[in-house]
Design a protein around this motif. Structure first.
Motif, mmCIF file in Angstrom:
data_model
loop_
_atom_site.group_PDB
_atom_site.id
_atom_site.type_symbol
_atom_site.label_atom_id
_atom_site.label_comp_id
_atom_site.label_asym_id
_atom_site.label_seq_id
_atom_site.Cartn_x
_atom_site.Cartn_y
_atom_site.Cartn_z
ATOM 1 N N MET A 155 0.863 -1.193 0.000
ATOM 2 C CA MET A 155 0.000 0.000 0.000
ATOM 3 C C MET A 155 0.888 1.228 0.000
ATOM 4 O O MET A 155 1.897 1.282 0.704
ATOM 5 N N ALA A 220 -8.482 2.438 2.954
ATOM 6 C CA ALA A 220 -7.216 1.841 3.419
ATOM 7 C C ALA A 220 -7.412 1.046 4.707
ATOM 8 O O ALA A 220 -6.875 -0.055 4.876
ATOM 9 N N LEU A 224 -6.401 -2.959 5.459
ATOM 10 C CA LEU A 224 -5.425 -3.311 6.496
ATOM 11 C C LEU A 224 -6.065 -4.247 7.521
ATOM 12 O O LEU A 224 -5.470 -5.240 7.942
ATOM 13 N N VAL A 229 -2.918 -6.362 3.196
ATOM 14 C CA VAL A 229 -1.739 -5.521 2.944
ATOM 15 C C VAL A 229 -0.543 -6.132 3.664
ATOM 16 O O VAL A 229 -0.623 -6.419 4.869
ATOM 17 N N VAL A 232 3.183 -1.165 4.075
ATOM 18 C CA VAL A 232 2.874 0.173 3.577
ATOM 19 C C VAL A 232 4.206 0.890 3.377
ATOM 20 O O VAL A 232 5.104 0.782 4.234
ATOM 21 N N LYS A 254 -2.912 6.325 7.648
ATOM 22 C CA LYS A 254 -2.522 4.974 7.220
ATOM 23 C C LYS A 254 -1.544 4.346 8.208
ATOM 24 O O LYS A 254 -1.610 3.150 8.509
ATOM 25 N N ALA A 258 -2.145 0.960 10.114
ATOM 26 C CA ALA A 258 -1.149 -0.107 9.919
ATOM 27 C C ALA A 258 -0.666 -0.626 11.270
ATOM 28 O O ALA A 258 -0.569 -1.836 11.497
ATOM 29 N N HIS A 261 -3.072 -2.870 13.022
ATOM 30 C CA HIS A 261 -3.241 -4.220 12.445
ATOM 31 C C HIS A 261 -1.913 -4.918 12.192
ATOM 32 O O HIS A 261 -1.839 -5.893 11.440
ATOM 33 N N VAL A 263 0.787 -4.174 10.586
ATOM 34 C CA VAL A 263 1.387 -4.118 9.242
ATOM 35 C C VAL A 263 2.572 -3.152 9.267
ATOM 36 O O VAL A 263 2.427 -2.008 9.725
ATOM 37 N N PHE A 265 5.124 -0.288 8.486
ATOM 38 C CA PHE A 265 4.942 1.006 7.799
ATOM 39 C C PHE A 265 6.316 1.600 7.554
ATOM 40 O O PHE A 265 7.079 1.846 8.500
#
Ligand SMILES: CSC[C@H]1O[C@H](OP(=O)(O)O)[C@H](O)[C@@H]1O
Length: 354
Positions: A155, A220, A224, A229, A232, A254, A258, A261, A263, A265
């Motif tokens: 992303m 977004a 996520l 994703v 990012v 974002k 992120a 969750h 994810v 970044f």
């Protein structure tokens, strides 16, 4: 080495030619800029945009301004005029600082040639920096390949591709490097209201044959949350000494989602975007571009004409901060031309920086 499909910036005699990004992705139009005022207008209006490209273009703007008059007074006018075009991207001020340091000690008679040469060094240097960011950043995608099958789902936000630089881009450089070595990638492209620079990213990726999907900025979060994703990665306009990073408005949201969750970044940014004199994100000036951009949207009509369409009446209030700041605590790593760093350890990569 990545080759830009159309140069974002090139010298043309005593002028420069740039790609007019206010016409993309609908029209690919070049503009020849032959005066200081034309260069300043191109940067302020975002015909030329993207932190590294803004800096390189301003460097050429100084050279153009010194044609015919390379006096101290004219050099001061050029530096002040260009510095006033946009406040947030530190690359602009970094490039102008380099030009001032190179030119001020010289006699007026030697400044013009030196200005063109220094501007070209900045331009070529940015292209090399983008390539290095791509080479280092591809490891982020390779790490995903090592743990799961299928395309690496990246992303991004805004446009930090080749259009924003003099080379392959910053955030997209690892994507192009991965695509070039056969790694399957799918990019979630956030449209990025109000100026919709995400449509520039979609245009770049379509031209490069990189699979992608445009999403509304507000989508977004659910992507996520759904685990769709893998990472990012965005660009930046100014990274503070502690790693807080200013980027296009919406980046912060974002980063929050992120983190929620799990994810990773990442920020992709060259040294020219790192401001060690800026202690933290609170000290980064945030450009306010005024209400008009929020009150309208640009698109292409069925007859192919590019149109600005009003969304609300001019009497409707609108706020338009053009950037926001992602705190270092939400950033997994910053990918630079010298490798990746934890956001608070950038000085380890650049001990020589002032
Ligand atoms: C390669 S960094 C590009 C950076 O600049 C953009 O801002 P703008 O389109 O307003 O010049 C955006 O913040 C990108 O991330």
């Amino acid at each position: 080495m990545f080759t830009q499909p159309v140069p974002t910036l090139a010298r043309d005699g005593d002028a420069i030619v740039v790609l007019d990004q206010t016409r993309l992705p609908y029209r690919s139009e070049q503009r020849r800029l032959a005066t200081l005022a034309e260069v300043a207008t191109a940067i302020h209006s975002m015909q030329v945009r993207g932190a590294p490209l803004i800096g390189a273009t301003a460097a050429f703007g100084v050279a153009i301004a010194l044609g015919g008059d390379a006096s101290d007074a004219q050099l001061d006018i050029a530096l002040r005029t260009l510095a006033a075009t946009r406040p947030t991207a530190v690359n602009l001020h970094w490039a102008l600082g380099r030009m001032a340091a190179r030119l001020r000690p010289l006699p007026a008679s030697a400044r013009l040639d030196a200005a063109w040469a220094e501007a070209e060094t900045i331009r070529a240097g940015d292209a090399a920096t983008c390539a290095a960011i791509g080479a280092h950043g591809v490891a982020l995608l390779e790490a995903v390949v090592a743990r799961r099958n299928g395309p690496v789902r990246v992303m991004t936000h805004c446009n930090a591709g080749w259009l924003a630089t003099c080379g392959a881009g910053t955030a997209l450089a690892p994507v192009y490097a991965a695509h070039a070595c056969g790694i399957a990638v799918h990019v979630w492209v956030s449209e990025t209201r109000p100026r919709n620079q995400g449509l520039l990213t979609a245009w770049e990726l379509r031209e490069a044959g990189v699979p992608h999907s445009v999403i509304a900025d507000n989508a977004a979060g659910i992507l996520l949350a759904r685990g769709e994703v893998d990472l990012v990665i965005t660009g930046a306009d100014r990274v503070a000494a502690n790693g807080d990073s200013a980027n296009k408005v919406g980046t912060y949201l974002k980063a929050l989602a992120a983190r929620e969750h799990g994810v990773p970044f990442h920020i992709a940014a060259p040294l020219s975007t790192i401001d060690f004199a800026c202690p933290d994100g609170a000290a980064i000036p945030i450009e306010d571009r005024g209400p008009a951009e929020v009150r309208s949207v640009q698109g292409v009509a069925s007859d192919g004409s590019v149109q600005d369409v009003a969304l609300v009446p001019d009497t409707t209030g609108a706020a338009n901060p053009a950037f926001d700041v992602t705190p270092a605590r939400l950033i997994t790593s910053i990918v630079t031309e010298r490798g990746s760093s934890a956001p608070g350890r950038l000085r380890d990569l650049f001990p020589e920086a002032p």
